[in-house]
Design a protein around this motif. Sequence first.
Motif, PDB file in Angstrom:
ATOM      1  N   TYR A 463       1.109  -1.230   0.040  1.00 14.23           N
ATOM      2  CA  TYR A 463      -0.157   0.165  -0.009  1.00 14.23           C
ATOM      3  C   TYR A 463       0.774   1.103  -0.310  1.00 14.23           C
ATOM      4  CZ  TYR A 463      -5.130  -0.275  -0.210  1.00 14.23           C
ATOM      5  OH  TYR A 463      -6.525  -1.243  -0.396  1.00 14.23           O
ATOM      6  N   ILE A 470       3.058   2.958  -9.777  1.00 10.65           N
ATOM      7  CA  ILE A 470       1.883   1.939 -10.021  1.00 10.65           C
ATOM      8  C   ILE A 470       2.135   2.981 -12.156  1.00 10.65           C
ATOM      9  CG2 ILE A 470      -0.067   1.768 -10.691  1.00 10.65           C
ATOM     10  CD1 ILE A 470      -0.846   1.961  -7.879  1.00 10.65           C
ATOM     11  N   PHE A 496      -4.560  -1.681 -13.859  1.00  9.43           N
ATOM     12  CA  PHE A 496      -4.479  -1.265 -12.602  1.00  9.43           C
ATOM     13  C   PHE A 496      -5.720  -1.304 -11.872  1.00  9.43           C
ATOM     14  CE2 PHE A 496      -4.853   1.529  -8.742  1.00  9.43           C
ATOM     15  CZ  PHE A 496      -4.697   0.590  -7.463  1.00  9.43           C
ATOM     16  N   MET A 499      -7.835  -1.887  -4.975  1.00 10.54           N
ATOM     17  CA  MET A 499      -7.535  -1.391  -3.731  1.00 10.54           C
ATOM     18  C   MET A 499      -7.791  -2.349  -2.916  1.00 10.54           C
ATOM     19  SD  MET A 499      -7.002   2.423  -4.111  1.00 10.54           S
ATOM     20  CE  MET A 499      -8.878   2.741  -4.362  1.00 10.54           C
ATOM     21  N   SER A 503      -3.361  -4.709  -0.116  1.00  3.82           N
ATOM     22  CA  SER A 503      -2.813  -4.859  -1.646  1.00  3.82           C
ATOM     23  C   SER A 503      -3.363  -3.252  -2.201  1.00  3.82           C
ATOM     24  CB  SER A 503      -1.713  -5.932  -2.102  1.00  3.82           C
ATOM     25  OG  SER A 503      -3.019  -6.685  -2.219  1.00  3.82           O
ATOM     26  N   LEU A 504      -2.606  -3.255  -3.355  1.00  5.27           N
ATOM     27  CA  LEU A 504      -3.044  -2.497  -4.886  1.00  5.27           C
ATOM     28  C   LEU A 504      -2.292  -3.924  -5.915  1.00  5.27           C
ATOM     29  CD1 LEU A 504      -1.511   0.824  -3.813  1.00  5.27           C
ATOM     30  CD2 LEU A 504      -3.968   0.140  -3.587  1.00  5.27           C
ATOM     31  N   ASN A 505      -3.576  -4.290  -6.475  1.00 10.63           N
ATOM     32  CA  ASN A 505      -3.678  -5.476  -7.040  1.00 10.63           C
ATOM     33  C   ASN A 505      -3.326  -5.229  -9.178  1.00 10.63           C
ATOM     34  OD1 ASN A 505      -3.819  -6.461  -5.032  1.00 10.63           O
ATOM     35  ND2 ASN A 505      -5.975  -6.881  -5.337  1.00 10.63           N
TER      36      ASN A 505
END
Length: 617
Positions: A463, A470, A496, A499, A503-505
């Motif tokens: 995060y 990104i 992307f 969120m 995690s940011l996926n």
Amino acid sequence: MIIRKNSFKAIPSPLGCLQVPFRAFSVLCALVFFLTLAAPAANAQLWPTDTASQGSNGPKWPADSLDRRTPRGTVVGFIKAVASENYGRASRYLSLERKLQGKPKGAERALALQRLLDQRGTMVPYSRISNSPNGDLDDNLGPNLERVGIATVNGETFDLILERTEAPEGGPLWLFSSQTVQQIPVITEQEALVPLTDRVLPTFLKKNRWGGVPVGHWLVMLALATLAYLLAWIITFGLRAGIRTFWHKARTDPTSGIIKAFELPFRLYLAVWLLVVSSRAVGISIIVRQRFSELNVIVGQVALILLLWRLIDFITGFSERRLTRIGNASGLSAVLFLRRGLKIALMCFGIIAVLSTIGFDVTTGLAALGIGGIALALGAQKTVENFVGSVTLIADQPVRVGDFCKVGDTVGTVEQIGMRSTRIRTLNRTIVTIPNGEFSSLRIENFAHRDRFWFHPILALRYETTPEQIRFLLVELRTILYSHPSVDPDPARVRFIEMGSHSLNIEIFAYVHAKDFSEFLEIQEDLYLRMMDIVTASGTGFAFPSQTLYMARDSGTSQEKTQATEEQVRQWRDNGELQLPNFSEERINALKNSIPYPTSAPNPPRNGTGKSSRSKK
């Protein structure tokens, strides 16, 4: 004449050539001899014609002492009467004036009919004559007439017709029609032609009689049957040699197999035809010929069954060789099973046809077989279900031997597809056997025939990853997909997407070209390693489920920003611009496309009116 090695090794003499095929014919001769030994009374029992009782719902008549209620009964009764030389009784099967029946003149007519049949006539085999009181209604002769033979007088051929009349006590009575009787010439002993058989037979073979006929006639008939088969063999052998000499394709498959399949049935048909023609030509008594006529019909039926049997062997053998060459084990199993099933069915139909020809009533047997078949089908439901499932698998071919697949919850390689079940070798190296009925109804996922492999990882980032990081990852990861030679660029995407809770996926979606799963694993390994390098180079890392506890002093909320926010909301309310609970259509249209996208830089901050400072300038 050219004779191939696989035909006959040597031909020292005609009898030597016929040693093998003559064994089959010897069985037929034994059957002939057995049938000829049967007494006329036994022959009558084979064709019951007592129609006094025609069923519980049909009409009932008193039994006729001469069995003339049906066309078959009339013909059988007439032949029996002349065989016993009781011509007075035989005359009662002719349509004569009542005062002549059983009298000398009536007996002369019966004798004349016998001599006509012996020299220039023939009768239909018993099994082909109707055994119904109504006769054969489909012979285009009308409901009261029945054709039972032909005869020739003065070079003119006419039909021997039975006519249905009404018995004095009621019920039908079939007699040789008056028109037929009038066409029979009365031949005296001096005018009668001596048949060739009687001219060449020795005296003791003519004096000794059996069944109302000289013994010599029976012996000549057996000799003619043997000679007819020998002549038929010579003709078929010559035809086969001629065809192979002038048509070279006849020596190779599949033409040679078809010729071989037709050879023996054609020989039997030809032998029967030669026997019928020769026996009539030499003057064999109609009594003997009628006894042999049933055998001729049986031999014809056997020849037809034998032809179908050989065609089944040829077709399945040809298919078996082709399937063996291409390695189709499942198709080979189906061919072998179908061959056995067709042969069993053919034997059953053949036995029924022969029994019906001999005279046995097969209706009751067929009904019993039908009931037994239903009971067997109910008891063998699973077997039938598995057979139908195997046929479906072979025809549809969702999987083949050697395919790696998932069937239900079972994953493994198909090792065998049988007629009852399919065997799968699992990843644990165990064998799972699934009945084909169940197999065909399960969900089958075949991994062996896919054209591309799906590459679909989701990268979970920490995060702490910044928006700029990104953006860097999106660019570099797409670069890898577009530049890798084993990745199909259409479609190949990196997005992307979420969120998440920890995690940011980033989702990666692409297809990889590989010849098998092992090669795909190699390409996937290379892509993973390259992507890990990109993530490391971006300065961030992969996330994992965790909780972060920040030990810091709470500074509270910002008073200045809170007051500014409250003031902005008050202004919106006073000016009527507070777009709650819904935005107005005018406001939505004003906001459309006001954000520059795509952009390589972060969007500028918005002012209080919802518009960017860049748009104000």
